[in-house]
Motif scaffolding. Sequence first.
Motif, PDB file in Angstrom:
ATOM      1  N   GLY A  77       0.802  -1.219   0.000  1.00  0.00           N
ATOM      2  CA  GLY A  77       0.000   0.000   0.000  1.00  0.00           C
ATOM      3  C   GLY A  77       0.833   1.267   0.000  1.00  0.00           C
ATOM      4  O   GLY A  77       0.333   2.354  -0.273  1.00  0.00           O
ATOM      5  N   ILE A  78       2.122   1.113   0.314  1.00  0.00           N
ATOM      6  CA  ILE A  78       3.046   2.254   0.293  1.00  0.00           C
ATOM      7  C   ILE A  78       3.053   2.894  -1.096  1.00  0.00           C
ATOM      8  O   ILE A  78       3.309   4.088  -1.233  1.00  0.00           O
ATOM      9  CB  ILE A  78       4.465   1.801   0.718  1.00  0.00           C
ATOM     10  N   LEU A  79       2.722   2.098  -2.128  1.00  0.00           N
ATOM     11  CA  LEU A  79       2.672   2.606  -3.503  1.00  0.00           C
ATOM     12  C   LEU A  79       1.741   3.812  -3.616  1.00  0.00           C
ATOM     13  O   LEU A  79       1.964   4.708  -4.420  1.00  0.00           O
ATOM     14  CB  LEU A  79       2.177   1.513  -4.459  1.00  0.00           C
ATOM     15  N   GLN A  80       0.696   3.786  -2.769  1.00  0.00           N
ATOM     16  CA  GLN A  80      -0.258   4.893  -2.805  1.00  0.00           C
ATOM     17  C   GLN A  80       0.322   6.163  -2.174  1.00  0.00           C
ATOM     18  O   GLN A  80      -0.224   7.231  -2.352  1.00  0.00           O
ATOM     19  CB  GLN A  80      -1.512   4.540  -2.004  1.00  0.00           C
ATOM     20  N   TYR A  81       1.380   5.985  -1.366  1.00  0.00           N
ATOM     21  CA  TYR A  81       1.903   7.131  -0.615  1.00  0.00           C
ATOM     22  C   TYR A  81       3.317   7.494  -1.027  1.00  0.00           C
ATOM     23  O   TYR A  81       4.074   8.028  -0.238  1.00  0.00           O
ATOM     24  CB  TYR A  81       1.854   6.824   0.892  1.00  0.00           C
ATOM     25  N   LYS A  82       3.655   7.182  -2.283  1.00  0.00           N
ATOM     26  CA  LYS A  82       5.004   7.463  -2.780  1.00  0.00           C
ATOM     27  C   LYS A  82       5.419   8.897  -2.485  1.00  0.00           C
ATOM     28  O   LYS A  82       6.510   9.160  -2.014  1.00  0.00           O
ATOM     29  CB  LYS A  82       5.051   7.219  -4.299  1.00  0.00           C
TER      30      LYS A  82
ATOM     31  N   LEU B  39       9.474  -6.927  -4.047  1.00  0.00           N
ATOM     32  CA  LEU B  39       9.256  -7.876  -5.145  1.00  0.00           C
ATOM     33  C   LEU B  39       7.860  -7.706  -5.728  1.00  0.00           C
ATOM     34  O   LEU B  39       7.657  -7.590  -6.935  1.00  0.00           O
ATOM     35  CB  LEU B  39       9.380  -9.320  -4.633  1.00  0.00           C
ATOM     36  N   LEU B  40       6.894  -7.670  -4.804  1.00  0.00           N
ATOM     37  CA  LEU B  40       5.498  -7.635  -5.207  1.00  0.00           C
ATOM     38  C   LEU B  40       5.135  -6.332  -5.911  1.00  0.00           C
ATOM     39  O   LEU B  40       4.457  -6.345  -6.941  1.00  0.00           O
ATOM     40  CB  LEU B  40       4.648  -7.817  -3.945  1.00  0.00           C
ATOM     41  N   SER B  41       5.635  -5.209  -5.347  1.00  0.00           N
ATOM     42  CA  SER B  41       5.341  -3.912  -5.969  1.00  0.00           C
ATOM     43  C   SER B  41       5.917  -3.881  -7.381  1.00  0.00           C
ATOM     44  O   SER B  41       5.259  -3.387  -8.303  1.00  0.00           O
ATOM     45  CB  SER B  41       5.950  -2.759  -5.170  1.00  0.00           C
ATOM     46  N   SER B  42       7.142  -4.406  -7.560  1.00  0.00           N
ATOM     47  CA  SER B  42       7.740  -4.411  -8.898  1.00  0.00           C
ATOM     48  C   SER B  42       6.873  -5.219  -9.853  1.00  0.00           C
ATOM     49  O   SER B  42       6.623  -4.796 -10.982  1.00  0.00           O
ATOM     50  CB  SER B  42       9.150  -4.995  -8.873  1.00  0.00           C
ATOM     51  N   CYS B  43       6.396  -6.406  -9.391  1.00  0.00           N
ATOM     52  CA  CYS B  43       5.523  -7.238 -10.231  1.00  0.00           C
ATOM     53  C   CYS B  43       4.265  -6.471 -10.624  1.00  0.00           C
ATOM     54  O   CYS B  43       3.866  -6.459 -11.789  1.00  0.00           O
ATOM     55  CB  CYS B  43       5.091  -8.497  -9.489  1.00  0.00           C
ATOM     56  N   ILE B  44       3.651  -5.825  -9.615  1.00  0.00           N
ATOM     57  CA  ILE B  44       2.395  -5.117  -9.871  1.00  0.00           C
ATOM     58  C   ILE B  44       2.599  -4.014 -10.897  1.00  0.00           C
ATOM     59  O   ILE B  44       1.813  -3.851 -11.837  1.00  0.00           O
ATOM     60  CB  ILE B  44       1.835  -4.538  -8.544  1.00  0.00           C
ATOM     61  N   ASP B  55      -5.648  -4.815  -4.203  1.00  0.00           N
ATOM     62  CA  ASP B  55      -6.139  -4.772  -2.831  1.00  0.00           C
ATOM     63  C   ASP B  55      -7.360  -5.671  -2.611  1.00  0.00           C
ATOM     64  O   ASP B  55      -7.579  -6.163  -1.505  1.00  0.00           O
ATOM     65  CB  ASP B  55      -6.469  -3.331  -2.434  1.00  0.00           C
ATOM     66  N   LYS B  56      -8.143  -5.897  -3.681  1.00  0.00           N
ATOM     67  CA  LYS B  56      -9.297  -6.785  -3.528  1.00  0.00           C
ATOM     68  C   LYS B  56      -8.846  -8.176  -3.090  1.00  0.00           C
ATOM     69  O   LYS B  56      -9.530  -8.848  -2.306  1.00  0.00           O
ATOM     70  CB  LYS B  56     -10.069  -6.872  -4.850  1.00  0.00           C
TER      71      LYS B  56
END
Lengths: 122, 227
Positions: A77-82, B39-44, B55-56
């Motif tokens: 969720g940090i992606l939302q708060y970059k 890892l996951l953020s890069s994939c997304i 998030d769902k």
Amino acid sequence: MIKVFKIVIQVAVLYFFAIIGNLLSLLLHLPISGSIIGMFIVFALLYFKILPISKIEMGASFLLAEMLLFFVPSAVGILQYKEAIFNYGTQFLLVICLSTITVMIVTGIVAERFSRQKERYR
Amino acid sequence: MLVSFLCIIMTIVSYIIAKFIYKKSKLFILSPLIVAPVLLSSCIILLGVDYTDYDKGGRWLTNMLQPAVVGFAVPLYKYRAVLKKHMRVILVSMTSGAIVALASSGIYAHLVHLKNDYLLSLLPRSVTTPIAMVISADIGGVPTMTAIFVIVTGICGLILGPIIIRFFHIREKLAKGLLLGMGAHGAGTSKALEFGTEEGAAASLAMVVAALLTLIFAPIITPFILL
């Protein structure tokens, strides 16, 4: 395989108590979160030997051991708060470090003093 | 539906990989809680998945924190003898710790001029994530940001805890455990277990007690900090 099955059942039991806690919190308008109420219910059931610890221990140990997994989606969720992290990262780090130091010093010194005092009186 | 399911699988796989890396390296900076989200953020991002879609699926895993919190009843029950024996020491030091944690986070956040919603998200940072997120939502913070602050607190505590113990000559095993569990929740508890079983037990207990006390004190202290 039997172990996996047992863990699934026990986790379901723990989830059941979380749901009961949530319902109680909602119905009685309590300011405490449902899972904490569930924890107290389970603790009371264990304490009064109504629920044997063997019925939930494996599930609880599993959940507590793998707890980090359940935080991963929130951390993504940090992606939302970059932007916030980019703009205030240093401040956040400073507050967290200083506050952690303060808390540890206070807790440690109070606990140390008190437990020594107790020994002296004994 | 399919996307949500795939997101759950992806999360579990990246967690398993991250855990493996941590086991091999033993470096606190490579904690699964840092590596898996990266890892996951890069994939997304690479796959072009929208965060709301992720998030769902992710919510299903986050929901598992609820039975995990209920599961804390087990260590609490197991260590009830320790709790009873050292009731006074635990209560006094934990209460001061919990109040100082809330107040100092707030005061330092004021000093560096952080906005109120960031400040509120910082307040419950010293307790275990599921409870910290609940408290954050209660007092008007942003639970996701709190989760990140909790993780950073854990990493800070892992490094600073042993230094503080040495510097302030903390010798009692109980005090060492309480300090680590109060200051750095689960991360501190894992460090305390490296010191010894007694320290570990004290830290797990401290983690639970700290969570409960913070839950009680957060709504009381928050209005004073916002003044």
